[in-house]
Write an enzyme that holds these catalytic residues in place. Sequence first.
Site, PDB file in Angstrom:
ATOM      1  CG  HIS A  38     -10.260  -2.425  43.325  1.00  0.00           C
ATOM      2  ND1 HIS A  38     -10.809  -1.230  43.717  1.00  0.00           N
ATOM      3  CD2 HIS A  38      -9.878  -2.241  42.044  1.00  0.00           C
ATOM      4  CE1 HIS A  38     -10.783  -0.375  42.711  1.00  0.00           C
ATOM      5  NE2 HIS A  38     -10.225  -0.960  41.686  1.00  0.00           N
ATOM      6  CG  HIS A  44      -8.899   3.733  34.153  1.00  0.00           C
ATOM      7  ND1 HIS A  44      -7.729   4.082  34.759  1.00  0.00           N
ATOM      8  CD2 HIS A  44      -9.639   3.106  35.118  1.00  0.00           C
ATOM      9  CE1 HIS A  44      -7.751   3.696  36.027  1.00  0.00           C
ATOM     10  NE2 HIS A  44      -8.892   3.098  36.261  1.00  0.00           N
ATOM     11  CD  GLU A  80      -8.175  -0.183  38.711  1.00  0.00           C
ATOM     12  OE1 GLU A  80      -8.801   0.890  38.614  1.00  0.00           O
ATOM     13  OE2 GLU A  80      -8.059  -0.800  39.788  1.00  0.00           O
ATOM     14  CG  ASP A 133     -11.411  -2.502  35.989  1.00  0.00           C
ATOM     15  OD1 ASP A 133     -10.273  -2.009  35.959  1.00  0.00           O
ATOM     16  OD2 ASP A 133     -12.407  -1.882  36.432  1.00  0.00           O
ATOM     17  CG  HIS A 135     -10.421   5.415  40.431  1.00  0.00           C
ATOM     18  ND1 HIS A 135      -9.923   4.444  41.259  1.00  0.00           N
ATOM     19  CD2 HIS A 135     -10.568   4.813  39.233  1.00  0.00           C
ATOM     20  CE1 HIS A 135      -9.817   3.294  40.608  1.00  0.00           C
ATOM     21  NE2 HIS A 135     -10.203   3.515  39.370  1.00  0.00           N
ATOM     22  CG  ASP A 186     -13.218   3.339  36.731  1.00  0.00           C
ATOM     23  OD1 ASP A 186     -13.864   2.340  36.383  1.00  0.00           O
ATOM     24  OD2 ASP A 186     -12.005   3.312  36.963  1.00  0.00           O
ATOM     25  CE1 TYR A 201     -17.446   1.807  40.220  1.00  0.00           C
ATOM     26  CE2 TYR A 201     -17.452   4.207  40.229  1.00  0.00           C
ATOM     27  CZ  TYR A 201     -17.029   2.998  39.685  1.00  0.00           C
ATOM     28  OH  TYR A 201     -16.185   3.025  38.595  1.00  0.00           O
ATOM     29  CG  HIS A 236     -17.156  -0.563  36.366  1.00  0.00           C
ATOM     30  ND1 HIS A 236     -16.704  -1.807  36.021  1.00  0.00           N
ATOM     31  CD2 HIS A 236     -16.056   0.144  36.707  1.00  0.00           C
ATOM     32  CE1 HIS A 236     -15.390  -1.858  36.138  1.00  0.00           C
ATOM     33  NE2 HIS A 236     -14.968  -0.686  36.547  1.00  0.00           N
TER      34      HIS A 236
HETATM   35 FE1  FEO Z   1     -10.327   2.078  37.779  1.00  0.00          FE
HETATM   36 FE2  FEO Z   1     -12.887   0.258  36.648  1.00  0.00          FE
HETATM   37  O1  FEO Z   1     -11.116   0.650  36.940  1.00  0.00           O
END
Ligand code: FEO
Length: 395
Positions: free
Chosen positions: A23, A79, A81, A83, A146, A165, A193, A226
């Site tokens: 991030h 998701h 995002e 990543d 999230h 996530d 996390y 992750h």
């Molecule tokens: Fe919310 Fe692993 O990205």
Amino acid sequence: MNQHIKNNVYWVGHIDTELRQFHGSDYSTHKGSTYNSYLIKEEKNVLIDTVWRPFSDEFVKNLAQEIDLNKIDAIVANHGEVDHSGALVQLMELIPDCPIYCTAKGVDSLKGQYHKDWNFKVVKTGDTLDVGNGKSLVFVEMTMLHWPDSMACYLTGDNILFSNDAFGQHYATSGLFNDLADQCVLDYEAMKYYANILTPFNPFLKKKLAEVLALNLTIDIIATSHGVIWRDNPLQIVEKYAAWCDDYQENQITVVYDTMWEGTRKLADSIAAGIVEADKDVTVKVYNISKTDKNDVITEIFKSKMVVVGSPTVGNDILGSVAGFLHFMRSLKMKNKKAASFGCFGWTGEAPKKIADYLKESGYNVVDEPLRIKWNPDLDEIAQAVEMGKRLAKA
Ligand code: FEO
């Protein structure tokens, strides 16, 4: 390189052992991370999520070793995002018509970031995608876990929850499964996390966990996006989340401060000594915030029932390092925690009261008057700090 997960499900992600910041520089990743992408090869071939954009080339080349890309029938983007969606750009250049299943907000996110009019298929909770051989993917919206677009999906027959996530950790392991990981590191990284990413969404999480548990799904594997894949007692992480989202605390008090000429540091150590003297059972941890990783300190505060924050006064205000950390604390919206403040000063001494006010505004229950000590504390003033520690232990 793929890794076999179960039956016709394979991991095709990327293990990023070098990652130390995530991030931007907002989250420290001392143990690296993984971007987990999964390939289901049933009568239909379905790819779940991709990897972060810098690894697009490796990802697409590796995927092409696993399957003729033109035979991918669908992509699930749990998701938006980057990543998880970053490698979509390169992949979709090769299979531009492949349908992408995501939430309505997922379309918003992916279009907004990549400006591509891909073949989006909007899904919501309860919608399914038949993958053949009697199995299907069931979609579950995970709004605010999230991000607003977040989603999970469940593979019937194999009983795998692809949770994205949720239930993840930034922890790069070559073995990938939870039973092959260092358990102490895994426990810590899972909590870190949660504390740093998911705490603000506790109320949503509480509701969503109840909703998912009410579905009575048999879950054999939780395949996160992750870190490790939970296959050994996968519900252990669900149980931890149930505890963590309920305004979690342990019998711990954390003292956080910064110091200019050692005075505020002496107060921090003396307050800690007073707490220990008054309560032999409580765990006390002391951190100089300018010398300690902020995400690790937040993890300690997450575990604490009380936080004691100290700063010298500079320019009639709180020292920048402490002010920045207070801002981070407020953004995480932790509840059910007590607090107090302290600091040395030379001339005006506003910082301790300003810290107390900020903590109150942030939802902390301030239980003692701010301790203000002029110049460097003498023995009487050190004793005042010890007494404050004793009071805090009893508060
Ligand atoms: Fe919310 Fe692993 O990205």
